[in-house]
Design a protein around this motif. Structure first.
Motif, PDB file in Angstrom:
ATOM      1  N   THR A  61       0.836  -1.204   0.000  1.00  9.31           N
ATOM      2  CA  THR A  61       0.000   0.000   0.000  1.00  9.31           C
ATOM      3  C   THR A  61       0.871   1.255   0.000  1.00  9.31           C
ATOM      4  N   SER A  62       1.949   1.243   0.797  1.00  6.50           N
ATOM      5  CA  SER A  62       2.868   2.386   0.828  1.00  6.50           C
ATOM      6  C   SER A  62       3.494   2.619  -0.549  1.00  6.50           C
ATOM      7  N   THR A  63       3.843   1.528  -1.233  1.00 10.37           N
ATOM      8  CA  THR A  63       4.481   1.671  -2.541  1.00 10.37           C
ATOM      9  C   THR A  63       3.494   2.249  -3.555  1.00 10.37           C
ATOM     10  N   TYR A  64       2.250   1.765  -3.493  1.00 14.08           N
ATOM     11  CA  TYR A  64       1.208   2.299  -4.374  1.00 14.08           C
ATOM     12  C   TYR A  64       1.073   3.819  -4.179  1.00 14.08           C
ATOM     13  N   LYS A  65       1.018   4.236  -2.912  1.00 15.69           N
ATOM     14  CA  LYS A  65       0.870   5.665  -2.616  1.00 15.69           C
ATOM     15  C   LYS A  65       2.095   6.458  -3.074  1.00 15.69           C
ATOM     16  N   LEU A  66       3.265   5.852  -2.909  1.00 13.09           N
ATOM     17  CA  LEU A  66       4.498   6.514  -3.336  1.00 13.09           C
ATOM     18  C   LEU A  66       4.504   6.731  -4.853  1.00 13.09           C
ATOM     19  N   VAL A  67       4.143   5.697  -5.601  1.00 15.89           N
ATOM     20  CA  VAL A  67       4.112   5.805  -7.062  1.00 15.89           C
ATOM     21  C   VAL A  67       3.115   6.889  -7.475  1.00 15.89           C
ATOM     22  N   LYS A  68       1.972   6.892  -6.798  1.00 14.66           N
ATOM     23  CA  LYS A  68       0.942   7.880  -7.101  1.00 14.66           C
ATOM     24  C   LYS A  68       1.468   9.304  -6.853  1.00 14.66           C
ATOM     25  N   LYS A  76       9.933  14.546 -16.730  1.00 17.39           N
ATOM     26  CA  LYS A  76      10.390  14.923 -18.080  1.00 17.39           C
ATOM     27  C   LYS A  76      10.407  13.744 -19.040  1.00 17.39           C
ATOM     28  N   ASP A  77      10.958  12.624 -18.584  1.00 14.65           N
ATOM     29  CA  ASP A  77      11.153  11.471 -19.457  1.00 14.65           C
ATOM     30  C   ASP A  77       9.820  10.737 -19.674  1.00 14.65           C
ATOM     31  N   PRO A  78       9.311  10.731 -20.934  1.00 14.23           N
ATOM     32  CA  PRO A  78       8.007  10.082 -21.180  1.00 14.23           C
ATOM     33  C   PRO A  78       8.027   8.569 -20.912  1.00 14.23           C
ATOM     34  N   ASN A  79       9.214   7.951 -21.090  1.00 14.53           N
ATOM     35  CA  ASN A  79       9.295   6.510 -20.805  1.00 14.53           C
ATOM     36  C   ASN A  79       9.146   6.227 -19.322  1.00 14.53           C
ATOM     37  N   VAL A  80       9.776   7.077 -18.527  1.00 11.93           N
ATOM     38  CA  VAL A  80       9.668   6.918 -17.065  1.00 11.93           C
ATOM     39  C   VAL A  80       8.226   7.133 -16.639  1.00 11.93           C
ATOM     40  N   LYS A  81       7.608   8.138 -17.237  1.00 13.32           N
ATOM     41  CA  LYS A  81       6.219   8.427 -16.884  1.00 13.32           C
ATOM     42  C   LYS A  81       5.299   7.246 -17.248  1.00 13.32           C
ATOM     43  N   ALA A  82       5.521   6.697 -18.458  1.00 19.64           N
ATOM     44  CA  ALA A  82       4.707   5.551 -18.891  1.00 19.64           C
ATOM     45  C   ALA A  82       4.918   4.359 -17.965  1.00 19.64           C
ATOM     46  N   GLN A  83       6.178   4.152 -17.581  1.00 20.07           N
ATOM     47  CA  GLN A  83       6.457   3.009 -16.723  1.00 20.07           C
ATOM     48  C   GLN A  83       5.853   3.199 -15.324  1.00 20.07           C
ATOM     49  N   LEU A  84       5.885   4.442 -14.832  1.00 21.64           N
ATOM     50  CA  LEU A  84       5.262   4.700 -13.528  1.00 21.64           C
ATOM     51  C   LEU A  84       3.762   4.438 -13.582  1.00 21.64           C
ATOM     52  N   THR A  85       3.159   4.731 -14.719  1.00 26.58           N
ATOM     53  CA  THR A  85       1.732   4.443 -14.885  1.00 26.58           C
ATOM     54  C   THR A  85       1.489   2.935 -14.841  1.00 26.58           C
ATOM     55  N   TYR A 119       1.851 -13.913  -6.886  1.00 32.34           N
ATOM     56  CA  TYR A 119       1.394 -12.963  -7.904  1.00 32.34           C
ATOM     57  C   TYR A 119       1.824 -11.546  -7.531  1.00 32.34           C
ATOM     58  N   ALA A 120       1.755 -11.224  -6.225  1.00 34.07           N
ATOM     59  CA  ALA A 120       2.152  -9.884  -5.779  1.00 34.07           C
ATOM     60  C   ALA A 120       3.647  -9.650  -6.008  1.00 34.07           C
ATOM     61  N   VAL A 121       4.460 -10.684  -5.792  1.00 36.23           N
ATOM     62  CA  VAL A 121       5.904 -10.574  -6.084  1.00 36.23           C
ATOM     63  C   VAL A 121       6.083 -10.247  -7.566  1.00 36.23           C
ATOM     64  N   TYR A 122       5.363 -10.985  -8.400  1.00 37.40           N
ATOM     65  CA  TYR A 122       5.463 -10.805  -9.843  1.00 37.40           C
ATOM     66  C   TYR A 122       5.108  -9.371 -10.255  1.00 37.40           C
ATOM     67  N   GLU A 123       4.055  -8.816  -9.662  1.00 36.53           N
ATOM     68  CA  GLU A 123       3.638  -7.441 -10.004  1.00 36.53           C
ATOM     69  C   GLU A 123       4.739  -6.436  -9.658  1.00 36.53           C
ATOM     70  N   SER A 124       5.322  -6.602  -8.476  1.00 37.22           N
ATOM     71  CA  SER A 124       6.369  -5.678  -8.049  1.00 37.22           C
ATOM     72  C   SER A 124       7.614  -5.802  -8.931  1.00 37.22           C
ATOM     73  N   LEU A 125       7.969  -7.036  -9.279  1.00 36.19           N
ATOM     74  CA  LEU A 125       9.117  -7.251 -10.153  1.00 36.19           C
ATOM     75  C   LEU A 125       8.873  -6.653 -11.526  1.00 36.19           C
ATOM     76  N   SER A 126       7.656  -6.786 -12.036  1.00 37.17           N
ATOM     77  CA  SER A 126       7.426  -6.286 -13.392  1.00 37.17           C
ATOM     78  C   SER A 126       7.419  -4.759 -13.410  1.00 37.17           C
ATOM     79  N   CYS A 127       7.070  -4.123 -12.297  1.00 38.36           N
ATOM     80  CA  CYS A 127       7.250  -2.666 -12.199  1.00 38.36           C
ATOM     81  C   CYS A 127       8.735  -2.334 -12.315  1.00 38.36           C
TER      82      CYS A 127
END
Ligand SMILES: *[C@@H]1O[C@H](CO)[C@@H](O)[C@H](O)[C@H]1NC(C)=O
Ligand SMILES: *[C@@H]1O[C@H](CO)[C@@H](O)[C@H](O)[C@H]1NC(C)=O
Length: 166
Positions: A61-68, A76-85, A119-127
Motif C-alpha cells: 500500500t505504501s508503494t502504491y501511494k508513493l508511485v501515485k 520529463k522522461d516520457p518513458n519513465v512516466k509511462a512506466q510509472l503508470t 502474484y504480488a511478487v510478480y507485479e512488483s518485479l514487473s514494475c
C-alpha cells in the motif's frame, strides 16, 4: 522503527532462515529451541504468516501511494512516466492479490495463499523491470514488498505441505 518490532523482525528472519534450510545443519535445533515445534508447529507458523502478510500488505500500500505521489510531480522522461503508470497498475493489482491471499489464509487455503502472494511478487518485479534503473525512491520499498511477499508465499507453501497434520 521501535525496538520490539525490530527484534521481532530479526526473530522472524531467524525463523525463516531456519525453516527453509538456508542453514540446513542447524535447522532442527533452532526450531526446537525457539518454539515448541512438537506441540504447536502449525499454529505457531500460522501466526507468523499472519504477521508477514500484514507487513507485505502495508509495504505494498505504501508503494502504491508513493508511485501515485511521484506521478503527480512533473516527469520529463516520457518513458519513465509511462512506466510509472504501469507501476501504479502493478501495485493496484498487488494490493488485490494480497487481499485475496489474506482471504485464502483466513479460509485456511494455504495453496492459494501462497499462489496469490507470488502474484504480488510478480507485479512488483514487473514494475522494476520496466526501468533501465529503478527510481531511487522506489528501490527500498519495492525490495521490501518482494521480500515479504516471497516469505509469505514460502511459509504458506510450507504450511500447505504440513497441513495434513492439522
Ligand atoms: C484457488 O483459487 C482458485 C480460483 O479462485 C480456485 O479455482 C481453486 O479451487 C482454489 N484452489 C484450491 C486448492 O481451493
Ligand atoms: C514495511 O512495513 C513495515 C510494517 O509496517 C514497516 O515497519 C517497514 O518500515 C516497511 N518497510 C519499508 C521499507 O518502508
Amino acid at each position: 522503527m521501535t525496538k520490539p518490532l525490530y527484534s521481532s523482525l530479526f526473530f522472524l528472519f531467524f525463523v525463516v532462515v531456519a525453516l527453509f534450510g538456508i542453514l540446513p545443519n542447524v535447522k532442527g535445533n533452532i526450531l526446537d529451541d525457539i518454539c515448541p515445534t512438537t506441540l504447536f508447529p502449525p499454529l505457531y507458523i500460522h501466526g507468523l504468516l499472519s504477521t508477514v502478510l500484514h507487513i507485505a500488505q502495508d509495504n505494498t500500500t505504501s508503494t502504491y501511494k508513493l508511485v501515485k505521489s511521484i506521478l503527480k510531480q512533473p516527469i520529463k522522461d516520457p518513458n519513465v512516466k509511462a512506466q510509472l503508470t504501469n507501476c501504479l497498475r502493478n501495485y493496484n493489482d498487488a494490493i488485490d492479490d494480497l487481499k485475496r491471499s489474506n482471504d485464502f489464509f483466513k479460509a485456511v487455503d494455504y495453496e492459494n495463499t501462497s499462489l496469490f502472494s507470488s502474484y504480488a511478487v510478480y507485479e512488483s518485479l514487473s514494475c522494476n523491470h520496466g526501468f533501465n534503473e529503478v527510481l531511487s525512491q522506489l528501490k527500498q520499498l519495492s525490495e521490501s514488498v518482494q521480500e515479504f511477499c516471497s516469505i509469505s508465499a514460502r511459509i504458506a507453501n510450507n504450511l500447505k505441505q504440513s497441513s495434513h497434520f492439522t
